[in-house]
Motif scaffolding. Structure first.
Motif, PDB file in Angstrom:
ATOM      1  N   UNK A 318      23.227  48.845 -49.255  1.00  0.00           N
ATOM      2  CA  UNK A 318      23.963  49.187 -48.017  1.00  0.00           C
ATOM      3  C   UNK A 318      25.480  49.294 -48.366  1.00  0.00           C
ATOM      4  N   UNK A 319      25.833  50.407 -47.862  1.00  0.00           N
ATOM      5  CA  UNK A 319      27.241  50.832 -47.830  1.00  0.00           C
ATOM      6  C   UNK A 319      28.323  49.885 -47.764  1.00  0.00           C
ATOM      7  N   UNK A 320      29.312  49.546 -48.454  1.00  0.00           N
ATOM      8  CA  UNK A 320      30.165  48.461 -48.668  1.00  0.00           C
ATOM      9  C   UNK A 320      29.721  47.224 -48.603  1.00  0.00           C
ATOM     10  N   UNK A 321      28.248  46.887 -49.503  1.00  0.00           N
ATOM     11  CA  UNK A 321      27.794  45.620 -49.970  1.00  0.00           C
ATOM     12  C   UNK A 321      27.777  45.804 -51.296  1.00  0.00           C
ATOM     13  N   UNK A 338      32.826  41.640 -47.498  1.00  0.00           N
ATOM     14  CA  UNK A 338      33.040  40.459 -47.376  1.00  0.00           C
ATOM     15  C   UNK A 338      34.238  40.123 -46.496  1.00  0.00           C
ATOM     16  N   UNK A 339      34.160  39.219 -45.556  1.00  0.00           N
ATOM     17  CA  UNK A 339      35.314  38.861 -44.796  1.00  0.00           C
ATOM     18  C   UNK A 339      35.124  37.284 -44.214  1.00  0.00           C
ATOM     19  N   UNK A 340      34.366  36.592 -44.771  1.00  0.00           N
ATOM     20  CA  UNK A 340      34.368  35.217 -44.344  1.00  0.00           C
ATOM     21  C   UNK A 340      34.256  34.469 -45.890  1.00  0.00           C
ATOM     22  N   UNK A 341      35.045  33.228 -46.159  1.00  0.00           N
ATOM     23  CA  UNK A 341      35.155  32.876 -47.421  1.00  0.00           C
ATOM     24  C   UNK A 341      33.607  32.465 -48.067  1.00  0.00           C
ATOM     25  N   UNK A 342      32.710  32.203 -47.273  1.00  0.00           N
ATOM     26  CA  UNK A 342      31.275  31.963 -47.995  1.00  0.00           C
ATOM     27  C   UNK A 342      30.719  33.409 -48.687  1.00  0.00           C
TER      28      UNK A 342
END
Length: 460
Positions: A318-321, A338-342
């Protein structure tokens, strides 16, 4: 309410990526579709090429006459971005037309099909895209409404082949918890990847997040299936049959995970056997786990081992993954949403595993003041997995600044080599560094800097 009584579907804000996907679905399935948007875009051009009437001025006279004849036959789909003084919006509302938000209409569409809902505070976009790809690659007539642009299809949706009977046609839906929109869904099959604390600006507390997921799984059809990441506390909230999965344990899990030629190879263990030697081109231990969930659904649908093996091997991501923009013997550039610590931890752990002997620079743009405030310590811990962090200012998105909240809350607790700068300074800062593997991380506008970063890496 269901979609069967409607003949005409009118969109206010038809050009958005989510709204245009709904418009295309209705058009291909025999409904008359038209809509308004503020400006022409590549998406509205595509809609017009497919026979959908689109106009760009707020004018009641531009609404096709047939759409206004009978309020019972016309469904109006609107985006909250439509201003309160919009003439067409107010006319349709005042004259008794049924107005629904995108999430409500997506629920109506899915309710008439065999719904596969993929939810989770992270992992849902890749997992739903994998699930849809496994079905489509295996020749299953299906639809999909996804939260990202798939590399295989270049779109955020898959259109089913038109058929008179939709109730047995699978519809893969990325079930978004953000505004509780996933509560419009009543799936036959559901995946829940995670229930971490997130969107606390909306929910307030983690308990509220958990309550929303509990409500979602309670809506799975009683004869349905829930594939739940091992360790989540949701089994008692549903009448569906529950299976657990993870990368290393559960009813469905992976064995013999290894890395060869920057691909992840693994065996998928399931209650009835094992599928050996699967190849996943999309890197990441977290993506192996996502694949296990998607494979579980494929097996539940009745696909063979060979169909699943071929589909997994051909999944482009997927784009940006974990998306590569540069990959040479001396320079690597990877972008991730990614925008969450996990998510940051999962991404950087996988990047370090892929490149164990190379120096990894993580360029991170925090997303939201509230998320930075709520998870500053956790972000610092996750980012410290890199060898160097370049930390940017916060991308505000929908929020106004919060007093005392800045990226400095994260920066002070990062334990590896670190640099802090404004995004306007990023390229100059990067030119001063010796770089090997570089990653851009975040859900804001950091992707606008990818090509300039690539130019720096290729010329230094």
């Amino acid at each position: 309410m269901n979609i069967q009584p409607f003949k005409y579907i009118y969109f206010l804000g038809i050009g958005g990526i989510g709204m245009s996907a709904l418009a295309r679905w209705f058009n291909i399935n025999g409904f008359a579709v038209a809509g308004y948007d503020r400006t022409a875009t590549a998406l509205t051009n595509t809609l017009e090429e497919e026979g959908i009437s689109v106009h760009f001025d707020d004018d009641i006279a531009r609404i096709p006459a047939d759409f206004l004849k009978d309020t019972a036959q016309t469904l109006v789909v609107f985006t909250p971005a439509i201003p309160a003084d919009h003439s067409e919006y107010n006319y349709l509302k005042q004259h008794g037309f049924i107005l629904q938000k995108r999430s409500q209409v997506l629920g109506l569409i899915a309710g008439g099909m065999f719904t596969i809902g993929v939810a989770g505070t992270h992992g849902k976009t890749t997992t739903s895209s994998m699930t849809a790809h496994i079905l489509r690659h295996s020749g299953i007539n299906c639809a999909a409404f996804l939260g990202g642009i798939t590399q295989n299809y270049g779109t955020n949706m898959l259109l089913n082949e038109p058929t008179g009977e939709l109730k047995n046609v699978p519809c893969v839906v990325e079930a978004d918890e953000f505004d509780r929109s996933f509560l419009t869904l009543f799936p036959e099959i559901a995946i829940v990847t995670s229930t971490d604390a997130d969107h606390l600006d909306i929910y307030g507390t983690h308990d509220s997040v958990l309550a929303s997921f509990s409500a979602y799984v309670s809506q799975i059809k009683p004869q349905g299936r829930l594939f739940m990441r091992k360790g989540l506390q949701l089994a008692e909230k549903t009448q569906a049959k529950v299976f657990e999965y993870s990368i290393d344990e559960g009813d469905y899990h992976a064995e013999n995970v290894r890395i060869e030629n920057a691909c992840f190879l693994f065996d998928a263990v399931h209650p009835n056997g094992i599928i050996k030697d699967l190849t996943l081109k999309v890197p990441g231990f977290h993506n192996v786990e996502n694949a296990i969930a998607a494979i579980a659904v494929g097996l539940e649908i009745g696909l063979s081992d060979d169909q699943i093996r071929a589909a997994i091997a051909s999944f482009g991501g997927v784009k940006r993954r974990f998306e590569y923009y540069l990959k040479t013997d001396t320079k690597v550039l990877i972008d991730d949403y990614a925008h969450h610590p996990a998510e940051v931890k999962a991404f950087l752990s996988s990047a370090k595993a892929l490149y164990p002997d190379r120096h990894v620079t993580a360029i991170f743009q925090p997303h939201l003041f509230s998320r930075t405030r709520d998870f500053a310590d956790e972000f610092a811990e996750s980012l410290s997995l890199a060898d160097r962090v370049i930390l940017l200012d916060i991308y505000p998105a929908r929020e106004l600044p919060i007093e005392g909240v800045s990226s400095d809350l994260i920066f002070q607790k990062i334990t590896c080599d670190k640099v802090q700068c404004l995004k306007s300074e990023l390229i100059d800062v990067l030119k001063q560094q010796t770089c090997d593997v570089v990653t851009t991380i975040g859900a804001g506008d950091i992707d606008r800097y990818i090509l300039p970063i690539k130019d720096v890496l290729q010329t230094t």
